[in-house]
Motif scaffolding. Structure first.
Motif, PDB file in Angstrom:
ATOM      1  N   ARG A  50       0.843  -1.217   0.000  1.00  0.00           N
ATOM      2  CA  ARG A  50       0.000   0.000   0.000  1.00  0.00           C
ATOM      3  C   ARG A  50       0.870   1.255   0.000  1.00  0.00           C
ATOM      4  O   ARG A  50       0.550   2.236  -0.672  1.00  0.00           O
ATOM      5  N   LYS A 145      -2.944   7.115   1.212  1.00  0.00           N
ATOM      6  CA  LYS A 145      -2.741   7.337   2.651  1.00  0.00           C
ATOM      7  C   LYS A 145      -1.865   8.586   2.813  1.00  0.00           C
ATOM      8  O   LYS A 145      -0.665   8.523   3.104  1.00  0.00           O
ATOM      9  N   GLU A 177     -16.312   5.873   5.731  1.00  0.00           N
ATOM     10  CA  GLU A 177     -15.474   5.154   6.702  1.00  0.00           C
ATOM     11  C   GLU A 177     -15.367   6.001   7.951  1.00  0.00           C
ATOM     12  O   GLU A 177     -16.086   6.990   8.099  1.00  0.00           O
ATOM     13  N   ALA A 180     -10.322   7.591  11.162  1.00  0.00           N
ATOM     14  CA  ALA A 180      -9.066   6.816  11.093  1.00  0.00           C
ATOM     15  C   ALA A 180      -9.367   5.326  11.200  1.00  0.00           C
ATOM     16  O   ALA A 180      -8.670   4.585  11.902  1.00  0.00           O
ATOM     17  N   SER A 181     -10.412   4.872  10.509  1.00  0.00           N
ATOM     18  CA  SER A 181     -10.791   3.453  10.587  1.00  0.00           C
ATOM     19  C   SER A 181     -11.744   3.130   9.441  1.00  0.00           C
ATOM     20  O   SER A 181     -12.347   4.037   8.863  1.00  0.00           O
ATOM     21  N   ASN A 182     -11.873   1.857   9.119  1.00  0.00           N
ATOM     22  CA  ASN A 182     -12.951   1.405   8.236  1.00  0.00           C
ATOM     23  C   ASN A 182     -14.136   0.997   9.103  1.00  0.00           C
ATOM     24  O   ASN A 182     -13.983   0.720  10.289  1.00  0.00           O
ATOM     25  N   ILE A 204      -5.853  -2.330   5.610  1.00  0.00           N
ATOM     26  CA  ILE A 204      -5.224  -3.653   5.656  1.00  0.00           C
ATOM     27  C   ILE A 204      -6.026  -4.560   6.594  1.00  0.00           C
ATOM     28  O   ILE A 204      -6.223  -5.748   6.321  1.00  0.00           O
ATOM     29  N   THR A 205      -6.520  -3.996   7.691  1.00  0.00           N
ATOM     30  CA  THR A 205      -7.323  -4.780   8.637  1.00  0.00           C
ATOM     31  C   THR A 205      -8.651  -5.169   7.993  1.00  0.00           C
ATOM     32  O   THR A 205      -9.140  -6.291   8.168  1.00  0.00           O
ATOM     33  N   SER A 241      -5.400  -0.906  12.065  1.00  0.00           N
ATOM     34  CA  SER A 241      -4.225  -1.676  12.485  1.00  0.00           C
ATOM     35  C   SER A 241      -3.988  -1.577  13.977  1.00  0.00           C
ATOM     36  O   SER A 241      -3.382  -2.467  14.559  1.00  0.00           O
TER      37      SER A 241
HETATM   38  C1  LIG Z   1      -9.097   7.006   7.033  1.00  0.00           C
HETATM   39  C2  LIG Z   1      -8.693   5.630   7.448  1.00  0.00           C
HETATM   40  N1  LIG Z   1      -9.440   4.580   7.048  1.00  0.00           N
HETATM   41  C3  LIG Z   1      -9.133   3.318   7.412  1.00  0.00           C
HETATM   42  C4  LIG Z   1      -8.039   3.048   8.227  1.00  0.00           C
HETATM   43  C5  LIG Z   1      -7.715   1.627   8.611  1.00  0.00           C
HETATM   44  O1  LIG Z   1      -6.632   1.164   7.864  1.00  0.00           O
HETATM   45  P1  LIG Z   1      -5.675  -0.025   8.386  1.00  0.00           P
HETATM   46  O2  LIG Z   1      -6.569  -1.177   8.696  1.00  0.00           O
HETATM   47  O3  LIG Z   1      -4.787  -0.271   7.234  1.00  0.00           O
HETATM   48  O4  LIG Z   1      -4.974   0.496   9.600  1.00  0.00           O
HETATM   49  C6  LIG Z   1      -7.226   4.109   8.648  1.00  0.00           C
HETATM   50  C7  LIG Z   1      -6.063   3.833   9.491  1.00  0.00           C
HETATM   51  O5  LIG Z   1      -5.468   4.685  10.084  1.00  0.00           O
HETATM   52  C8  LIG Z   1      -7.555   5.432   8.251  1.00  0.00           C
HETATM   53  O6  LIG Z   1      -6.793   6.480   8.637  1.00  0.00           O
END
Ligand SMILES: Cc1ncc(COP(=O)(O)O)c(C=O)c1O
Length: 290
Positions: A50, A145, A177, A180-182, A204-205, A241
């Motif tokens: 990524r 990102k 979303e 900072a997460s899905n 990724i999670t 993550s």
């Molecule tokens: C906007 C956003 N969406 C989703 C995620 C989740 O991504 P990952 O599972 O790769 O940490 C993050 C992680 O910080 C994020 O900032």
């Protein structure tokens, strides 16, 4: 704490970056957050893939090709021993006289640091967490990102002021979303999450969880989730993550489902943890709730 900056391992207070760095002036850079358990980086290849896509999308040549990333990250973890940590890694287009267009000459700035991962904790998992909804005001390439996170910062601050842990973003009547997460929703046992595209980060999670749930026979759909379905969901989860799979039990002050973490979340977290331990070849350790 020992950080990494442009080839050196040093305390963060000794790490100096030019005020002309384009990350500082323009948010012209990308980043990754990679979890590590018992000193081993989890899903490193997926994170580096990524990172490569983010760098290519902003047309920044990879400053550490040929295995350099893994070597640097592993050394950084050795410099900062501990059990569960996450590595924050940032690459910017470097320092140059201020002009929006790319500089003719600049070398990328590479910075990395390590932080502890806060365990989910039985209290949090037991009660779940509160969230609010806010309009998604971000740009059209949320799949990159990017370190330019002002809209996410403002959304998360709004959540913090409501004593909520996350802001869930809505655009054109659909879930995108979290700040900072899905986000996943469960309705009648079916798991849904926003499809990949420019509106969300390809978490990724998110990908790992979809894979393990599908392998366990759970019906998972990557399809648009209308706001009304989010509000009527039996369960809502956040993934990232550092959060793993976190149950949401309040949305805008209203209970989600019966107001407690649901049975599909329990299944999801168990499968996620078991698959995580398997994929890291850690033996003699059972996946359990914190
Ligand atoms: C906007 C956003 N969406 C989703 C995620 C989740 O991504 P990952 O599972 O790769 O940490 C993050 C992680 O910080 C994020 O900032």
């Amino acid at each position: 704490m020992i950080a990494y900056l442009n080839g050196a391992y040093l305390p963060p207070e000794k790490a100096c970056i030019s005020p002309l760095d384009r990350g500082f002036l323009f948010g012209d850079g990308v980043y990754e957050v990679i979890p590590s358990y018992d000193g081993k980086l989890f899903l490193l290849d997926a994170h580096l893939e990524r990172l490569g896509r983010s760098l290519a999308a902003i047309r920044l040549p990879d400053p550490m090709p040929d295995g350099g990333w893994a070597e640097m990250l592993e050394r950084l973890l050795q410099e900062n021993p501990g059990a569960d940590r996450s590595v924050y890694l940032q690459v910017t287009r470097g320092a140059a006289p201020r002009d929006h267009a790319f500089p003719g000459q600049a070398s990328a700035t590479v910075f990395a640091m390590v932080s502890p991962i806060a365990p989910q904790g039985s209290a949090v998992a037991g009660a779940g967490v509160g969230t609010i909804t806010v309009p998604d005001l971000r740009w059209g390439r949320c799949d990159i990102k990017s370190v330019a996170l002002l809209a996410n910062v403002l959304a998360r601050q709004q959540a913090a002021e409501c004593a909520a842990v996350e802001a869930i973003l809505l655009r054109d009547g659909l879930l995108t979303e979290g700040a900072a997460s899905n986000v996943f929703v469960v309705t009648d046992g079916v798991v849904r999450t926003t499809p990949l595209g420019p509106a969300i980060l390809p978490g990724i999670t998110r990908a790992f969880l979809l894979e393990v749930l599908r392998a366990g026979g759970r019906d998972c759909r990557e399809e648009p989730v209308p706001e009304a379905d989010l509000r009527a969901a039996d369960e809502i989860w956040l993934t990232s993550s550092t959060k793993e799979v976190l149950p949401v039990t309040r949305l805008d002050g209203q209970p989600v489902g019966d107001g407690r973490p649901g049975p599909v979340w329990r299944e999801a977290l168990d499968r996620y943890r078991q698959a995580r331990y398997r994929s890291m070849h850690v033996s003699g350790k059972e996946a359990t709730h914190d």
